[in-house]
Design an enzyme around this catalytic site. Structure first.
Site, mmCIF file in Angstrom:
data_model
loop_
_atom_site.group_PDB
_atom_site.id
_atom_site.type_symbol
_atom_site.label_atom_id
_atom_site.label_comp_id
_atom_site.label_asym_id
_atom_site.label_seq_id
_atom_site.Cartn_x
_atom_site.Cartn_y
_atom_site.Cartn_z
ATOM 1 N N TYR A 51 -6.789 29.696 -21.682
ATOM 2 C CA TYR A 51 -5.871 28.586 -21.390
ATOM 3 C C TYR A 51 -6.617 27.465 -20.666
ATOM 4 O O TYR A 51 -6.399 26.289 -20.939
ATOM 5 C CB TYR A 51 -4.692 29.068 -20.530
ATOM 6 C CG TYR A 51 -3.643 27.989 -20.385
ATOM 7 C CD1 TYR A 51 -2.624 27.865 -21.321
ATOM 8 C CD2 TYR A 51 -3.705 27.070 -19.336
ATOM 9 C CE1 TYR A 51 -1.683 26.844 -21.227
ATOM 10 C CE2 TYR A 51 -2.769 26.047 -19.238
ATOM 11 C CZ TYR A 51 -1.759 25.945 -20.175
ATOM 12 O OH TYR A 51 -0.839 24.935 -20.081
ATOM 13 N N PHE A 109 -1.826 -1.255 -35.927
ATOM 14 C CA PHE A 109 -1.707 0.006 -36.648
ATOM 15 C C PHE A 109 -0.370 0.610 -36.252
ATOM 16 O O PHE A 109 0.069 0.487 -35.110
ATOM 17 C CB PHE A 109 -2.871 0.974 -36.380
ATOM 18 C CG PHE A 109 -2.719 2.200 -37.232
ATOM 19 C CD1 PHE A 109 -2.933 2.119 -38.599
ATOM 20 C CD2 PHE A 109 -2.262 3.400 -36.702
ATOM 21 C CE1 PHE A 109 -2.707 3.220 -39.422
ATOM 22 C CE2 PHE A 109 -2.041 4.492 -37.519
ATOM 23 C CZ PHE A 109 -2.259 4.400 -38.881
ATOM 24 N N THR A 110 0.272 1.289 -37.200
ATOM 25 C CA THR A 110 1.663 1.747 -37.033
ATOM 26 C C THR A 110 1.895 2.511 -35.716
ATOM 27 O O THR A 110 2.687 2.089 -34.877
ATOM 28 C CB THR A 110 2.034 2.640 -38.227
ATOM 29 O OG1 THR A 110 1.034 3.644 -38.389
ATOM 30 C CG2 THR A 110 2.122 1.812 -39.510
ATOM 31 N N ASP A 135 -10.181 1.679 -30.823
ATOM 32 C CA ASP A 135 -9.645 2.747 -31.670
ATOM 33 C C ASP A 135 -10.838 3.242 -32.468
ATOM 34 O O ASP A 135 -11.292 2.612 -33.431
ATOM 35 C CB ASP A 135 -8.536 2.219 -32.592
ATOM 36 C CG ASP A 135 -7.937 3.353 -33.425
ATOM 37 O OD1 ASP A 135 -8.659 4.347 -33.665
ATOM 38 O OD2 ASP A 135 -6.792 3.242 -33.861
ATOM 39 N N LYS A 152 -10.140 12.088 -38.838
ATOM 40 C CA LYS A 152 -10.770 11.211 -39.845
ATOM 41 C C LYS A 152 -12.293 11.372 -39.775
ATOM 42 O O LYS A 152 -12.828 12.354 -40.279
ATOM 43 C CB LYS A 152 -10.348 9.757 -39.597
ATOM 44 C CG LYS A 152 -8.936 9.420 -40.077
ATOM 45 C CD LYS A 152 -7.870 9.777 -39.121
ATOM 46 C CE LYS A 152 -6.543 9.103 -39.397
ATOM 47 N NZ LYS A 152 -5.492 9.589 -38.485
ATOM 48 N N ARG A 206 1.247 0.627 -47.843
ATOM 49 C CA ARG A 206 0.808 -0.049 -46.627
ATOM 50 C C ARG A 206 1.210 -1.508 -46.753
ATOM 51 O O ARG A 206 0.400 -2.392 -46.941
ATOM 52 C CB ARG A 206 -0.717 0.066 -46.431
ATOM 53 C CG ARG A 206 -1.235 1.454 -46.229
ATOM 54 C CD ARG A 206 -1.261 1.989 -44.822
ATOM 55 N NE ARG A 206 -0.009 2.382 -44.241
ATOM 56 C CZ ARG A 206 0.098 3.196 -43.181
ATOM 57 N NH1 ARG A 206 -0.968 3.708 -42.624
ATOM 58 N NH2 ARG A 206 1.268 3.483 -42.661
ATOM 59 N N PHE A 260 8.099 4.418 -42.592
ATOM 60 C CA PHE A 260 7.398 4.745 -43.839
ATOM 61 C C PHE A 260 7.260 6.250 -44.063
ATOM 62 O O PHE A 260 7.154 6.701 -45.199
ATOM 63 C CB PHE A 260 6.008 4.071 -43.872
ATOM 64 C CG PHE A 260 5.093 4.517 -42.766
ATOM 65 C CD1 PHE A 260 5.152 3.913 -41.522
ATOM 66 C CD2 PHE A 260 4.173 5.531 -42.959
ATOM 67 C CE1 PHE A 260 4.316 4.330 -40.491
ATOM 68 C CE2 PHE A 260 3.329 5.951 -41.940
ATOM 69 C CZ PHE A 260 3.417 5.346 -40.699
HETATM 70 N N1 PM9 Z 1 -3.891 7.258 -39.522
HETATM 71 C C1 PM9 Z 1 -3.678 7.359 -41.860
HETATM 72 O O1 PM9 Z 1 -3.278 7.948 -42.853
HETATM 73 C C2 PM9 Z 1 -2.412 9.037 -40.468
HETATM 74 C C3 PM9 Z 1 -1.056 8.691 -40.000
HETATM 75 S S1 PM9 Z 1 -0.357 7.189 -40.515
HETATM 76 C C4 PM9 Z 1 -0.069 7.429 -42.118
HETATM 77 O O2 PM9 Z 1 -4.373 6.331 -41.920
HETATM 78 C C5 PM9 Z 1 -5.755 4.762 -36.716
HETATM 79 C C6 PM9 Z 1 -6.651 3.647 -37.093
HETATM 80 C C7 PM9 Z 1 -5.268 5.623 -37.667
HETATM 81 C C8 PM9 Z 1 -4.388 6.683 -37.287
HETATM 82 C C9 PM9 Z 1 -3.801 7.519 -38.232
HETATM 83 C C10 PM9 Z 1 -4.080 6.813 -35.917
HETATM 84 C C11 PM9 Z 1 -3.158 7.889 -35.439
HETATM 85 C C12 PM9 Z 1 -4.610 5.934 -35.013
HETATM 86 N N2 PM9 Z 1 -5.431 4.927 -35.424
HETATM 87 O O3 PM9 Z 1 -2.504 10.426 -37.097
HETATM 88 O O4 PM9 Z 1 -1.968 10.586 -34.695
HETATM 89 O O5 PM9 Z 1 -5.618 5.435 -38.944
HETATM 90 O O6 PM9 Z 1 -4.097 11.500 -35.520
HETATM 91 O O7 PM9 Z 1 -3.808 9.100 -35.460
HETATM 92 C C13 PM9 Z 1 -3.346 7.883 -40.548
HETATM 93 P P1 PM9 Z 1 -3.040 10.477 -35.714
#
Ligand code: PM9
Length: 470
Positions: free
Chosen positions: A85, A137-138, A228, A271, A395, A462
């Site tokens: 843990y 970004f979303t 980011d 990623k 997008r 979305f």
């Molecule tokens: N990006 C993508 O598919 C997955 C979720 S939105 C469809 O591009 C950036 C630049 C991203 C991103 C996620 C996140 C969030 C932050 N910044 O999905 O929470 O492209 O790990 O990261 C997606 P998490």
């Protein structure tokens, strides 16, 4: 008789191909369902590719997030998970890798990128402050808004034009930052949010010179810059390729310098880092770190796992090292480019230059007869699935959501459908199949009608919105 010399054979044919720096040890069978079954699956999913079952998908280009193939080293690392843990050894491996390659002082682990965005927004934004960023970004913008911030777009104008060939379309427009400072005052700017290879602009990079200049401007006004870093290694590749004085530097060196112009970073490790889950927040400031590591125990988990299993932290630590290998990145971006070049040769409208992680189809140019309020990019994603079982993602206006103050749709200039390439998963033959399906859908474009939204969730619509055909 003279035999061809294998070393010069390629040159003789006028071509030199790249190839992946790996071979395949394990395979996952793919299945294609019939067109009638796809029609039903799409209807059941409300014409939203996020609501399809993955078993009904042939080639899955929804996202490059968590969809990477891990290496044999990473899988071996999974077996070395220390599931304590507190104080798991894998956390310290991750911390070492982050410090070595990204160069920040403190690490706060989180379950994925938005966990880091949540914590950063909570500790660094005061109610009523502004956050400048090189395109929204979303999830990032939503957390900034939920923390009481207002996002202001400070990306260069070229980023909003799919056909503009600027080599660093992700750059921040420093005049826009200066204007924001003049209008609201530096003390009302929480920070500048700098995204590497800007996702919503088409995976477009930021130059080293721009990051350096942004740092200088912000330092003059006492404004912090947070990166980011989700696709910062892909960004480093473009700097190496396109910026003077970086051709002979390794991706690792470029990444380290790039991060040095920022005060910390949020990371979706799903990623660049070749993992299936994970994330982190990195901070240089001791006080902010103390607040963030207190916050992480409320929302994510203890400060030495932050929602990740020990084995996931190990896979991630190994993935970081693999991600900065120059040959890995050359093949990764080479594959995206291969698809982009096929589509460009066939005069299919895409965002150019081709970015790091995806091909973005320009749905406005694809369907000039479908108004933006009838969701052309969502329509294109649905049509592609119908044609071949290939899953892509919208997008455009759906992703952009509504204006937090007026409640009206945000109407972005870019109305795009993203073909996102997972790392080390598909082959060049898959890319050929994808290109041919896009071409088939393009040839049918005049007959295609738009969609209407029949269900709209409050946040990040979305992901879960539902549509019907017009
Ligand atoms: N990006 C993508 O598919 C997955 C979720 S939105 C469809 O591009 C950036 C630049 C991203 C991103 C996620 C996140 C969030 C932050 N910044 O999905 O929470 O492209 O790990 O990261 C997606 P998490």
């Amino acid at each position: 008789m003279t035999h061809p010399n294998p070393k010069t054979m390629g040159q003789q044919f006028g071509r030199r191909s790249w190839a992946e720096p790996w071979k395949i040890k394990m395979v996952e069978p793919l299945r294609v369902i019939t067109r009638a079954e796809r029609e039903r699956a799409l209807q059941d999913a409300g014409y939203n590719t996020f609501l399809l079952k993955s078993d009904d998908v042939y080639i899955d280009l929804l996202t490059d997030s968590g969809t990477n193939a891990m290496s044999d080293r990473q899988w071996a690392g999974m077996m070395l998970g220390d599931e304590a843990y507190a104080g798991s050894r894998n956390f310290y491996h991750l911390e070492d890798a982050m410090r070595k390659y990204y160069g920040y002082k403190h690490l706060v682990p989180t379950h994925q990128g938005r966990g880091a965005e949540h914590i950063l927004s909570k500790v660094a934004i005061k109610d009523g402050q502004y956050v400048g960023g090189n395109m929204y970004f979303t999830t990032t913008r939503l957390h900034q808004e939920l923390a009481g911030g207002t996002f202001v777009d400070v990306i260069i104008d070229e980023a909003h034009d799919p056909a503009n060939l600027h080599p660093f379309k992700g750059n921040v427009d420093l005049n826009k930052v200066q204007k924001l400072i003049d209008e609201v005052g530096a003390q009302n700017i929480a920070y500048i949010s700098l995204a590497a290879t800007v996702n919503m602009a088409g995976g477009q990079p930021v130059s080293m010179a721009n990051a350096r200049a942004l740092r200088e401007l912000c330092s003059q006004h006492g404004i912090r810059v947070f990166l980011d870093a989700t696709r910062a290694v892909e960004n480093a590749f473009f700097i190496q390729e396109r910026e003077a004085d970086y051709q002979n530097k390794s991706l690792a060196e470029i990444l380290h310098e790039f991060c040095s112009y920022t005060d910390g970073a949020t990371m979706s490790a799903k990623k660049d880092s070749l993992a299936n889950i994970g994330g982190w927040l990195a901070l240089n400031d001791d006080v902010l770190f103390e607040e963030a590591s207190n916050m992480v125990v409320v929302y994510e988990g203890l400060h030495t796992y932050g929602g990740m299993a020990g084995r996931d932290m190990e896979a991630l630590a190994i993935g970081i090292v693999e991600s900065v290998q120059d040959d890995h990145m050359r093949a990764r971006i080479g594959q995206v480019r291969y698809l982009g070049e096929l589509l460009t040769d066939w005069e299919i409208p895409i965002v150019r230059p081709v970015g790091g992680h995806a091909i973005f189809l320009d749905a406005r140019a694809f369907y000039p007869h479908i108004p933006q309020d009838d969701f052309p990019a969502q329509t294109l994603a649905a049509e592609l699935y119908l044609d071949s079982g290939i899953r892509s993602m919208e997008r455009g206006i759906v992703s952009a959501g509504r204006n937090a103050k007026t409640g009206d749709h945000n109407r972005p200039k870019l109305e795009l459908t993203r073909l996102t390439i997972p790392r080390r998963v598909y082959t060049q033959a898959h890319m050929d199949v994808v290109a041919e399906s896009v071409k088939a859908v393009y040839d049918q474009r005049a007959k295609t009608r738009g969609l209407k939204m029949v269900f709209e969730p409050k946040y990040l619509r979305f992901f879960q919105a539902r549509f019907e055909r017009l």
